[in-house]
Write a protein that holds these residues in place. Structure first.
Motif, mmCIF file in Angstrom:
data_model
loop_
_atom_site.group_PDB
_atom_site.id
_atom_site.type_symbol
_atom_site.label_atom_id
_atom_site.label_comp_id
_atom_site.label_asym_id
_atom_site.label_seq_id
_atom_site.Cartn_x
_atom_site.Cartn_y
_atom_site.Cartn_z
ATOM 1 N N GLY A 1 51.243 76.450 19.043
ATOM 2 C CA GLY A 1 52.236 76.690 20.084
ATOM 3 C C GLY A 1 53.527 77.272 19.569
ATOM 4 O O GLY A 1 53.658 77.676 18.414
ATOM 5 N N GLU A 2 54.535 77.271 20.445
ATOM 6 C CA GLU A 2 55.816 77.858 20.077
ATOM 7 C C GLU A 2 56.568 77.013 19.069
ATOM 8 O O GLU A 2 57.533 77.472 18.458
ATOM 9 C CB GLU A 2 56.655 78.051 21.344
ATOM 10 C CG GLU A 2 56.974 76.749 22.089
ATOM 11 C CD GLU A 2 57.751 77.017 23.375
ATOM 12 O OE1 GLU A 2 57.846 78.204 23.755
ATOM 13 O OE2 GLU A 2 58.250 76.064 23.960
ATOM 14 N N ASN A 3 56.169 75.742 18.900
ATOM 15 C CA ASN A 3 56.793 74.868 17.899
ATOM 16 C C ASN A 3 56.009 74.862 16.587
ATOM 17 O O ASN A 3 56.057 73.896 15.831
ATOM 18 C CB ASN A 3 56.898 73.442 18.442
ATOM 19 C CG ASN A 3 57.796 73.354 19.666
ATOM 20 O OD1 ASN A 3 58.994 73.577 19.567
ATOM 21 N ND2 ASN A 3 57.205 73.059 20.814
ATOM 22 N N ALA A 4 55.256 75.931 16.333
ATOM 23 C CA ALA A 4 54.353 75.959 15.174
ATOM 24 C C ALA A 4 55.102 75.726 13.869
ATOM 25 O O ALA A 4 54.600 75.058 12.961
ATOM 26 C CB ALA A 4 53.602 77.286 15.127
ATOM 27 N N SER A 5 56.312 76.282 13.741
ATOM 28 C CA SER A 5 57.064 76.130 12.493
ATOM 29 C C SER A 5 57.408 74.664 12.244
ATOM 30 O O SER A 5 57.230 74.148 11.132
ATOM 31 C CB SER A 5 58.332 76.975 12.544
ATOM 32 O OG SER A 5 59.105 76.792 11.374
ATOM 33 N N GLU A 6 57.883 73.982 13.281
ATOM 34 C CA GLU A 6 58.215 72.556 13.135
ATOM 35 C C GLU A 6 56.955 71.749 12.823
ATOM 36 O O GLU A 6 56.967 70.858 11.980
ATOM 37 C CB GLU A 6 58.861 72.036 14.410
ATOM 38 C CG GLU A 6 59.219 70.539 14.330
ATOM 39 C CD GLU A 6 59.718 69.976 15.655
ATOM 40 O OE1 GLU A 6 59.785 70.748 16.630
ATOM 41 O OE2 GLU A 6 60.013 68.769 15.702
ATOM 42 N N VAL A 7 55.865 72.091 13.495
ATOM 43 C CA VAL A 7 54.610 71.370 13.274
ATOM 44 C C VAL A 7 54.145 71.530 11.833
ATOM 45 O O VAL A 7 53.723 70.572 11.185
ATOM 46 C CB VAL A 7 53.531 71.878 14.253
ATOM 47 C CG1 VAL A 7 52.162 71.324 13.872
ATOM 48 C CG2 VAL A 7 53.880 71.469 15.673
ATOM 49 N N ALA B 1 53.098 69.149 6.582
ATOM 50 C CA ALA B 1 53.291 69.191 5.130
ATOM 51 C C ALA B 1 53.972 67.913 4.643
ATOM 52 O O ALA B 1 53.606 67.351 3.602
ATOM 53 C CB ALA B 1 54.111 70.422 4.753
ATOM 54 N N GLU B 2 54.961 67.444 5.386
ATOM 55 C CA GLU B 2 55.645 66.203 5.008
ATOM 56 C C GLU B 2 54.692 65.020 5.082
ATOM 57 O O GLU B 2 54.705 64.138 4.208
ATOM 58 C CB GLU B 2 56.844 65.961 5.918
ATOM 59 C CG GLU B 2 57.643 64.701 5.537
ATOM 60 C CD GLU B 2 58.810 64.430 6.480
ATOM 61 O OE1 GLU B 2 58.974 65.190 7.450
ATOM 62 O OE2 GLU B 2 59.525 63.439 6.255
#
Length: 698
Positions: free
Chosen positions: A326-332, A337-338
């Motif tokens: 989705g549009e929040n792919a970067s945050e996801v 990774a964390e």
């Protein structure tokens, strides 16, 4: 034909020239050539009406564009005199001239191009200068120079048109001429087959995995060499695989120490073949407990946030994976990774201290040159051991007797060496902390390296295979062995077998019905052995049979059924030899049914009919084993040559074992020593005798 000169400013592309595309970036080579040597061939032109007084170029449009670019760059004057031939013809003839000019070009063959480059290099020109002189790129010169360094047989095939340029480029991805020739001799057709064959040794050695941990910089700093990929197919090809393995073993040991992994923990880098996951209970400090609580809280928060993002993007309840697109792919991506980092940190904290007894598999990944443990597992089928006993069997199975390993000289009784695992088990790496590996036994008892073990196992198999082809009686026995193996291995009920019916290793064969091919490291050593010649001759006779050459399968079967008994038994013997596993007369690689088969064939009395201890054989042995072999033939000679170098000592050993009078005189040994050498067989290529029955004397 008459030539004249016309100022460059008076020349234009003819409207009748079939090549009208102004492909300016493809004249670089011509510009360099014209600047260095002038224009080597004239242009063909005709008068045009516009611009007034101009001439149109029918043949030589690229040369004209190159001249114009040199003029624009200030290299040539605007009125530079250009050699031309003026043709006055009708439109059809002019177009024909232009077509011929643009389609009849023949590129210089790669081999001839390399020879031209090589001559300049021999005269002292560097690659950059050669590229400038020929009007080409540095990469193109490097590629042609690499092609010119191919094995002579491959170069001949390229020059004769028997090999395509694309295939030659794949061969040129390595500068190892021996490897090139070995693969070329396989007569492979497709590029992917050639590339796979060239990569087989590197793949078997796990180069990619090892390099990821070692790092290219460390490999090069240690003196490692690599062939640069000049053709864009792959990355650098490492040439010093032994050095890479040495560096990898050092890094692996350092990482095991950093991770505090005990001996019963086996480290592997994929989760394939592992069993049930386990948790390691340890005594942690208050700070570690606090950190674990922080990790749990943060992990739970991450999970909640990922679920929330997924729900928002689906406008309702949705699986977590939806959030990844989705549009929040970067945050996801950052949250995932964390989450992985926190999981690895939790495992590392929990891994401190007390691992459970018995085999444990630690699955790791390599990140930034370090190993992170991502999971701990028990091997499939493992059961806790009772007090004072071996691991309990799976339900419904009888408990196996613990293998007994004789203590070699110098090993004390108190050492109590670990039992040796069956060398044919595919999962034996998982038990490396609990059992000894057969390769370790062969190295400790006979000084055999890993490659030497591979070669000796092939020798051992070839001796038995050759014996099975030694005559009608042996071939009848091979036939019975074949039927026995197929029946026992394929027809028994599944619940009565060792591993999915009876295990193929127990039957003394590789998988049913495949062939345990000799590895590359063994092939060159075996090719000139008498056992190999026996099999080649038998195979050639078999392939000449009518039932082998008949294209119709049904008719071929009818021919086989009615073939002479001796032919069908020879076919059975060849099939049996193809299925033989590569055993060895050392613990872990010894196969009892091979020993019994050898006893029935009386192989022990005739090993040397099927095997010759030649120079290649002795080159595989450490010096102490060579001298031990010579001592068994002539102790005085062994002392006399003890200071010789490895290569010369291998040659002497081969001569001492040849049984030839010429070698006897050359070495100055007695008739008795010559005869001892003619019958010498190393213990690991022998077969055990039959068991002694009750009441018999040894």
């Amino acid at each position: 034909m008459s030539l004249t000169t016309i100022p460059l400013s008076k020349l234009v592309i003819s409207p009748l020239n079939v090549r009208q595309t102004d492909d300016t970036h493809d004249t670089t080579d011509l510009e360099a050539s014209i600047a260095a040597h002038g224009m080597l061939s004239h242009l063909i032109v005709h008068k045009v009406t516009k611009p007034r007084g101009s001439y149109g170029v029918l043949a030589g449009g690229r040369r004209l564009r190159a001249l114009q670019r040199l003029r624009d760059a200030g290299t040539l004057p605007a009125d530079h005199a250009v050699d031309v031939e003026i043709r006055e013809a009708d439109a059809a003839t002019s177009t024909e001239i232009s077509v011929i000019e643009n389609t009849a070009r023949v590129a210089l063959p790669p081999v001839e191009e390399f020879q031209a480059f090589a001559k300049l290099a021999d005269d002292g020109a560097d690659i950059a200068a050669i590229a400038q002189r020929f009007g080409t790129t540095v990469l193109h010169v490097q590629q042609r120079m690499r092609l010119g360094q191919l094995h002579p047989d491959i170069l001949d095939a390229l020059a004769a048109g028997r090999l395509t340029l694309d295939a030659a480029k794949i061969y040129a991805s390595t500068t190892d001429l021996a490897l090139q020739r070995r693969v070329f001799d396989q007569r492979l057709v497709h590029g992917y087959e050639i590339r796979a064959a060239l990569n087989r040794d590197a793949t078997a050695a796990g180069v990619d995995r090892k390099l990821k941990l070692v790092g290219m910089d460390a490999y090069v700093a240690a003196g490692g060499q690599a062939d640069e990929d000049l053709f864009g197919g792959e990355g650098p090809r490492l040439r010093d695989l032994e050095l890479l393995t040495e560096l990898y073993d050092g890094r692996l040991a350092a990482e095991r120490e950093r991770l505090q992994l005990p001996d019963n923990v086996t480290l592997q880098f994929d989760a394939g073949g592992v069993g049930l996951p386990i948790d390691v209970v340890t005594e942690l400090t208050d700070e570690q407990h606090a950190r674990l609580r922080e990790i749990d809280a943060r992990t739970e928060a991450i999970a909640d946030r990922l679920d929330m993002i997924a729900d928002l993007e689906m406008d309702g309840v949705a699986p977590r994976w939806v959030a990844l697109a989705g549009e929040n792919a970067s945050e996801v991506a950052n949250l995932v990774a964390e989450e992985k980092r926190l999981a690895a940190e939790a495992i590392e904290i929990n891994s401190i201290g007390n691992y459970p007894d018995g085999p444990v598999i630690a699955v790791g990944t390599v990140e930034a040159g370090q190993i992170d443990i991502v999971g701990l597992y028990r091997p499939h089928g493992w059961r806790p051991a009772p007090i004072g006993g071996v691991a309990a069997p799976a339900p419904g199975k009888a408990a196996p007797a613990a293998p007994v390993t004789p203590a070699p000289a110098g090993r004390t009784e108190e050492a109590k060496p670990k039992p040796v695992i069956n060398g044919f088990r595919t999962d034996r790496a998982a038990y490396s902390g609990v059992y000894r590996q057969p390769e370790d036994v062969a190295r400790e008892d006979f000084g055999l390296t890993k490659d030497a073990v591979e070669v000796m196992r092939s020798h051992h198999r070839q001796i038995l295979a050759s014996a099975l082809l030694s005559g009608p009686t042996a071939e009848r026995l091979a036939h019975r062995y074949l039927i026995f193996v197929l029946a026992r291995g394929m027809l028994r009920p599944a619940d009565q077998g060792a591993v999915s019916r009876e295990g193929s290793a127990e039957l003394g064969v590789d998988r049913l019905p495949s062939h345990d091919y000799d590895p590359h490291v063994a092939q060159a050593d075996l090719v000139d052995q008498p056992g190999a010649a026996t099999r080649r001759e038998a195979l050639a006779r078999l392939r000449a049979q009518a039932w082998m050459t008949e294209p119709d399968t049904g008719e071929a079967f009818r021919l086989f059924v009615n073939a002479p008994h001796i032919d069908t038994e020879r076919a059975a013997a060849l099939v049996a030899t193809t299925m033989l596993a590569r055993s060895l007369g050392t613990e872990g690689f010894r196969v009892k049914i091979h020993d019994r088969l050898a006893n029935l064939l009386d192989v022990s009395s005739h090993v040397r009919d099927h095997f010759t201890p030649d120079k290649a054989f002795f080159a595989r042995l450490p010096k102490n084993q060579k001298l031990k072999a010579l001592d068994a033939v002539d102790p005085a000679m062994a002392k006399r040559v003890a200071s010789k170098g490895a290569d010369e000592l291998s040659e002497i050993c081969a001569q001492a074992m040849s049984g030839l009078l010429a070698d006897q005189h050359r070495l100055g040994i007695s008739d008795a020593a010559r005869q001892r050498g003619a019958g010498w067989v190393p213990p690991y290529l022998s077969f055990e005798g039959p068991p002694i029955a009750d009441g018999e004397e040894a």
